[in-house]
Design an enzyme around this catalytic site. Sequence first.
Site, PDB file in Angstrom:
ATOM      1  N   TRP A   1      -2.670   1.870  -0.828  1.00 36.32           N
ATOM      2  CA  TRP A   1      -1.613   1.773   0.183  1.00 36.32           C
ATOM      3  C   TRP A   1      -2.086   1.040   1.428  1.00 36.32           C
ATOM      4  O   TRP A   1      -1.337   0.252   2.021  1.00 36.32           O
ATOM      5  CB  TRP A   1      -1.049   3.158   0.505  1.00 36.32           C
ATOM      6  CG  TRP A   1      -0.262   3.671  -0.655  1.00 36.32           C
ATOM      7  CD1 TRP A   1      -0.617   4.681  -1.510  1.00 36.32           C
ATOM      8  CD2 TRP A   1       0.975   3.153  -1.153  1.00 36.32           C
ATOM      9  NE1 TRP A   1       0.334   4.826  -2.501  1.00 36.32           N
ATOM     10  CE2 TRP A   1       1.321   3.908  -2.303  1.00 36.32           C
ATOM     11  CE3 TRP A   1       1.832   2.134  -0.752  1.00 36.32           C
ATOM     12  CZ2 TRP A   1       2.482   3.655  -3.052  1.00 36.32           C
ATOM     13  CZ3 TRP A   1       2.987   1.886  -1.484  1.00 36.32           C
ATOM     14  CH2 TRP A   1       3.300   2.641  -2.621  1.00 36.32           C
TER      15      TRP A   1
ATOM     16  N   ASP B   1      -0.927   5.516   8.672  1.00 35.43           N
ATOM     17  CA  ASP B   1       0.020   5.860   7.616  1.00 35.43           C
ATOM     18  C   ASP B   1      -0.361   7.259   7.132  1.00 35.43           C
ATOM     19  O   ASP B   1      -1.419   7.450   6.534  1.00 35.43           O
ATOM     20  CB  ASP B   1      -0.103   4.831   6.479  1.00 35.43           C
ATOM     21  CG  ASP B   1       0.771   5.166   5.269  1.00 35.43           C
ATOM     22  OD1 ASP B   1       1.433   6.221   5.276  1.00 35.43           O
ATOM     23  OD2 ASP B   1       0.770   4.363   4.315  1.00 35.43           O
TER      24      ASP B   1
ATOM     25  N   LYS C   1       6.942  13.491   0.266  1.00 38.23           N
ATOM     26  CA  LYS C   1       5.789  14.181  -0.308  1.00 38.23           C
ATOM     27  C   LYS C   1       5.668  15.591   0.264  1.00 38.23           C
ATOM     28  O   LYS C   1       5.727  16.568  -0.458  1.00 38.23           O
ATOM     29  CB  LYS C   1       4.521  13.380  -0.071  1.00 38.23           C
ATOM     30  CG  LYS C   1       4.532  12.091  -0.894  1.00 38.23           C
ATOM     31  CD  LYS C   1       3.844  10.972  -0.216  1.00 38.23           C
ATOM     32  CE  LYS C   1       4.213   9.629  -0.773  1.00 38.23           C
ATOM     33  NZ  LYS C   1       4.187   9.464  -2.218  1.00 38.23           N
TER      34      LYS C   1
HETATM   35  N1  PMP Z   1       1.906   4.890   2.049  1.00 36.48           N
HETATM   36  C1  PMP Z   1       1.476   5.876   1.257  1.00 36.48           C
HETATM   37  C2  PMP Z   1       0.194   6.570   1.606  1.00 36.48           C
HETATM   38  C3  PMP Z   1       2.214   6.257   0.154  1.00 36.48           C
HETATM   39  O1  PMP Z   1       1.787   7.246  -0.649  1.00 36.48           O
HETATM   40  C4  PMP Z   1       3.437   5.602  -0.137  1.00 36.48           C
HETATM   41  C5  PMP Z   1       4.320   5.990  -1.300  1.00 36.48           C
HETATM   42  N2  PMP Z   1       3.756   6.563  -2.353  1.00 36.48           N
HETATM   43  C6  PMP Z   1       3.826   4.559   0.702  1.00 36.48           C
HETATM   44  C7  PMP Z   1       3.054   4.240   1.791  1.00 36.48           C
HETATM   45  C8  PMP Z   1       5.091   3.806   0.456  1.00 36.48           C
HETATM   46  O2  PMP Z   1       6.143   4.660   0.732  1.00 36.48           O
HETATM   47  P1  PMP Z   1       7.656   4.316   0.408  1.00 36.48           P
HETATM   48  O3  PMP Z   1       7.809   4.402  -1.071  1.00 36.48           O
HETATM   49  O4  PMP Z   1       8.377   5.423   1.120  1.00 36.48           O
HETATM   50  O5  PMP Z   1       7.954   2.988   0.945  1.00 36.48           O
END
Ligand code: PMP
Length: 403
Positions: free
Chosen positions: A148, A213, A237
């Site tokens: 991510w 994040d 989550k």
């Molecule tokens: N950052 C992290 C740490 C994530 O786990 C996720 C989604 N699994 C995201 C960003 C992206 O999130 P979204 O699907 O809500 O755009």
Amino acid sequence: MQLNRSKQVAAGRQTAAPTSVRRPVVKAAAASTAAPSAKSTAPKQPYDRLFNFSAGPAVLPLDVLEEARDDLINWKGSGSSIMEMSHRGKEFDGVAKKAEADLRKLLNIPDNYKVMFLQGGASTQFAMVPFNLAGAEDATDYVVTGSWSKKALDEGKMFTKANCAAKGDNKSIPTGWSLSEGSKYVHYCDNETIQGVEFKSVPDVGGRLLVADMSSNFVSKPVDVSKYGIIYAGAQKNVGPAGVTIAIVREDLIGSARPGTPTMLDYKTHAENDSMYNTPPCWAMYICGLVFAKLLKEGGLPAVQANNEAKAKVLYDVIEASNGFYNNPVDPSCRSLMNVPFTIPKDAELEKAFIKEAAAAGMVQLKGHRSVGGMRASIYNAMPMDGINALAAFMKEFAAKHA
Ligand code: PMP
């Protein structure tokens, strides 16, 4: 009267809910090494629910789901569902204000930070951060500890002179970050959902602006918000359904988005309008509010953290005690309390059998992310210790059978 009637119906349904656990039908394992189903099954859950280890959207607390169910058709006797009301009406306004106030209490958010309920997922924050904090020619820093933060870096490169200040090996947190001269911010991911790499303290970035994040460990532990310029997190989550992304932004950072920033990507738009510039994700915000209130009632984030530490320890202990049958590659100093990835190094075919047999035993969504394979147990706030104990017992039994 209306309220009473709907409550009665809800209560009636609740007592009538089947208590038997309906296991998914499990076809014969494809692997030739597959063993018969493990005996160890999870205890029966109300409403035929299973222990759900999904990485997100993920398990929500049962009492929150029950309250939402009761409110679904007729919210608190108002005559309408919370989903059917104007976001500008007094009812929803109250819901939104309480959700924000409770989140502020939970995280002890200082007054000089705005809390925004946004759409577009954490992925949209990957662009919103550079649009609001930097110009196209400005240097920005990104620390990569997994998938991510790498995505955030790639997006940052589209809009700024983004520097990869450090790149980890997906198993540890890299040291010796080379931050660029005069960079506008340092972005990192506090918990890598796929790799299971989590920071245990706020990184030292020498006074630079820190952006985090926290999508997959939001409100899983106390956080000193004052150390950050921006914290953002997708809700799906730890705190709610998919559809809302929470951004906590220091006020002085709002209002200097680069020219050409689309209205919806400018934090100012949302800050000035209390997240009601356009129609917000009402239902998702409402559920987040229920979760925040519950966490406060149960002792706040210190209690949440203690519970999460106890839960994660059970699983990591099983992995460590398995004599290498299971492997978690992450350095113990940064193992995630939220996402526990593990493999069966001696035979990947056994992993398929593990996932199928676990599902048959009442524990679902244990498949690792498609990019890394193996298994992953996501054990967010709402995963009860019973689910952890059931998985631990299953893991031990599976290992004993196949060692
Ligand atoms: N950052 C992290 C740490 C994530 O786990 C996720 C989604 N699994 C995201 C960003 C992206 O999130 P979204 O699907 O809500 O755009």
